[in-house]
Enzyme design. Structure first.
Site, PDB file in Angstrom:
ATOM      1  N   SER A 146     -10.575  -6.046  41.556  1.00 14.82           N
ATOM      2  CA  SER A 146     -10.369  -7.037  40.508  1.00 14.82           C
ATOM      3  C   SER A 146      -8.980  -6.861  39.876  1.00 14.82           C
ATOM      4  O   SER A 146      -7.978  -6.922  40.586  1.00 14.82           O
ATOM      5  CB  SER A 146     -11.490  -6.928  39.470  1.00 14.82           C
ATOM      6  OG  SER A 146     -11.508  -8.043  38.616  1.00 14.82           O
ATOM      7  N   GLU A 171     -15.823 -16.904  45.087  1.00 15.53           N
ATOM      8  CA  GLU A 171     -15.057 -16.470  43.912  1.00 15.53           C
ATOM      9  C   GLU A 171     -14.051 -17.512  43.442  1.00 15.53           C
ATOM     10  O   GLU A 171     -13.356 -18.127  44.264  1.00 15.53           O
ATOM     11  CB  GLU A 171     -14.277 -15.190  44.239  1.00 15.53           C
ATOM     12  CG  GLU A 171     -15.122 -14.008  44.623  1.00 15.53           C
ATOM     13  CD  GLU A 171     -14.316 -12.719  44.598  1.00 15.53           C
ATOM     14  OE1 GLU A 171     -13.606 -12.497  43.598  1.00 15.53           O
ATOM     15  OE2 GLU A 171     -14.408 -11.947  45.550  1.00 15.53           O
ATOM     16  N   HIS A 206     -17.765 -11.812  43.239  1.00 11.05           N
ATOM     17  CA  HIS A 206     -16.655 -10.951  42.826  1.00 11.05           C
ATOM     18  C   HIS A 206     -17.010  -9.468  42.956  1.00 11.05           C
ATOM     19  O   HIS A 206     -18.026  -9.003  42.438  1.00 11.05           O
ATOM     20  CB  HIS A 206     -16.292 -11.284  41.379  1.00 11.05           C
ATOM     21  CG  HIS A 206     -15.047 -10.646  40.884  1.00 11.05           C
ATOM     22  ND1 HIS A 206     -13.818 -10.870  41.439  1.00 11.05           N
ATOM     23  CD2 HIS A 206     -14.838  -9.777  39.851  1.00 11.05           C
ATOM     24  CE1 HIS A 206     -12.897 -10.197  40.782  1.00 11.05           C
ATOM     25  NE2 HIS A 206     -13.491  -9.507  39.825  1.00 11.05           N
TER      26      HIS A 206
END
Length: 297
Positions: free
Chosen positions: A143, A238, A268
């Site tokens: 991320s 995503e 995600h």
């Protein structure tokens, strides 16, 4: 691979609240969520420091192979810690036999851009000063940490440091302008992230800085010429999908050895669900194979 698993996880994510009204509440909620992620029992974990920055040192119990991973945790630049990412870090270490340092880099809003990147550069410099060969160091992250794996490399190069031997990013955030088409086209498919949430956390990280620059939006601005091999893993559901697809295209155009690894119907950082989701185990196996081929060989 199980489509039923993916559907069940999607439903669970949509029914889960990850937020809070204050930064501390959000950090606590993220810590609680991460406790449900599996941590490999094939590693040892000790507290460490790199250039005075706290970190977790993760070592394989079954015998170390050559290579070191500098890991950057996720959390939208405002939450998370090496402990919340220990599941991913430990699985990479167990699968590769490499060691890892998971960095507790500076978080916004207390320390906005570029403080987190500066933490990464100083930690990398400390690894080099300890005598490690840069070709035997990999940057990895998930991320926001996936974004830092790339922007830290860019900043390290600008500081005159050699580039690491490889980069692995899980669902990386590579575009602070949020200009990818998937921000809209995947809005209903993504059970976890929204444009509004990303813009809220992003504003704390940016602290008024223009997002349209290399160290904030490498997917559209970075000069990647000479970069090491890169593996970009992302789920097809995503809103950040186009962050990875555009970075891959940009890397390929610059002559970089890049692998874009898209898992259908995944959300995600689905790799965190190792032991629960077949696709997570398979993706981590591929990431370990990539690292072993580029670093540990």
């Amino acid at each position: 691979m199980s489509k039923q698993q993916l559907r069940l996880i999607d439903q669970q994510l949509r029914q889960t609240s990850f937020g809070g009204t204050t930064i501390e509440e959000q950090r606590s909620a993220f810590e609680r969520m991460s406790r449900g992620w599996r941590v490999s029992d094939r590693v040892s974990v000790t507290d460490e420091q790199l250039a005075g920055i706290p970190a977790l040192r993760v070592e394989p119990l079954d015998g170390k192979r050559r290579g070191t991973i500098l890991y950057f945790h996720g959390g939208s630049w405002i939450v998370g810690s090496p402990r919340t990412a220990l599941g991913l870090t430990s699985e990479l270490v167990a699968r590769t036999g490499m060691s890892a340092f998971s960095l507790d880099y500076a978080l916004a809003p207390e320390h906005p851009f570029p403080a987190g990147i500066e933490s990464g550069v100083e930690a990398y410099r400390a690894l080099l000063d300890s005598g490690l060969d840069p070709a035997q160091i990999a940057f990895a992250g998930d991320s926001a940490g996936g974004g830092l794996s790339v922007t830290t490399a860019l900043a390290a190069r600008a500081a005159g440091l050699p580039l690491p031997g490889a980069i692995v990013a899980f669902s990386g955030g590579f575009d602070a302008t949020r200009s990818g088409e998937s921000m809209e086209s995947k809005a209903d498919a993504d059970p976890l992230l929204t444009r509004a949430a990303l813009e809220a956390s992003g504003s704390l990280y940016l602290a008024g800085q223009d997002p349209d620059q290399e160290l904030l939006s490498p997917a559209t601005r970075a000069d990647l010429a000479g970069f090491p091999p890169m593996l970009l893993q992302v789920g097809s559901n995503e809103v950040l999908l186009d962050d990875s697809t555009r970075l891959a295209v940009r890397a390929a155009a610059a002559g970089v050895d890049v692998i874009l690894d898209v898992t259908a119907d995944a959300s995600h950082v689905f790799q965190a669900l190792v032991g629960v989701l077949d696709e997570a185990d398979a993706a981590l196996d591929r990431a370990a194979q990539f690292l072993s081929a580029r670093i540990a060989a």
